[in-house]
Design a protein around this motif. Structure first.
Motif, short mmCIF file in Angstrom:
data_model
loop_
_atom_site.label_atom_id
_atom_site.label_comp_id
_atom_site.label_asym_id
_atom_site.label_seq_id
_atom_site.Cartn_x
_atom_site.Cartn_y
_atom_site.Cartn_z
N LYS A 1 -2.40 8.09 -4.39
CA LYS A 1 -1.13 7.55 -4.90
C LYS A 1 -0.68 8.34 -6.12
CE LYS A 1 2.26 4.59 -5.40
NZ LYS A 1 3.46 5.38 -5.55
N ILE B 1 -4.64 4.93 -0.12
CA ILE B 1 -3.67 5.46 0.85
C ILE B 1 -4.41 5.93 2.10
CG2 ILE B 1 -1.86 7.17 1.26
CD1 ILE B 1 -1.19 5.04 -0.91
N ASP C 1 -5.83 -0.92 -1.41
CA ASP C 1 -4.65 -0.21 -1.92
C ASP C 1 -4.77 1.31 -1.82
OD1 ASP C 1 -3.32 -2.55 -2.53
OD2 ASP C 1 -4.13 -2.65 -4.55
N THR D 1 -1.21 1.99 3.37
CA THR D 1 -2.50 1.78 2.72
C THR D 1 -3.54 1.37 3.76
OG1 THR D 1 -2.11 -0.56 2.27
CG2 THR D 1 -1.37 1.03 0.58
#
Length: 141
Positions: free
Chosen positions: A16, A55, A53, A35
């Motif tokens: 991210k 990616i 969370d 995600t």
């Protein structure tokens, strides 16, 4: 039949941050982002809460070129210097098999070519020169 070669950056928890950096520094546009928490669950490989969370996959557009960025799967390791791979995208499953089999000759299989929730045929090989290739087959629409 479609065939694309795309640079694919695989990171360990900071994808991210890298995406935000490339948006700023390269004027990249985020085309797609997902995600691990948004991906279908695999009961035999539970997803740790801290990894939800991370990616799982993203596509950025940099000028006329696509760049893919993701975090590695939880529990995997990816040595420094091997973060950039080449993703070969095809629309033809038979071509994916042929590419996979050709590239694995005298090389090493990282992930057997298989059907996944995002592709009818996806796999990874390290060719005999040490280059990592991801073989990705698009789903037919």
């Amino acid at each position: 039949m479609i065939l694309h070669l795309t640079p694919f950056i695989m990171l360990d928890g900071n994808a991210k941050e890298a995406i935000d950096f490339y948006v700023q520094s390269l004027e990249a546009k985020v085309v797609f982002i997902q995600t691990f928490g948004e991906s279908p669950e695999t009961p035999e490989i539970p997803l740790p809460a801290h990894a939800r969370d991370r990616i799982a996959h993203s596509v950025l557009k940099v000028g006329q070129t696509e760049l893919m960025v993701s975090d590695i799967s939880p529990g995997q390791s990816h040595p420094i210097g091997k973060q950039v791979t080449i993703c070969i995208t095809t629309s033809d499953k038979e071509q994916a098999v042929q590419l996979y089999e050709s590239l694995r000759q005298d090389g090493q299989v990282s992930l057997e070519l298989q059907e996944t929730h995002f592709s009818p045929a996806y796999g990874m090989v390290i060719d005999k020169f040490g280059v990592i290739f991801q073989i990705f087959t698009e789903r037919q629409r």
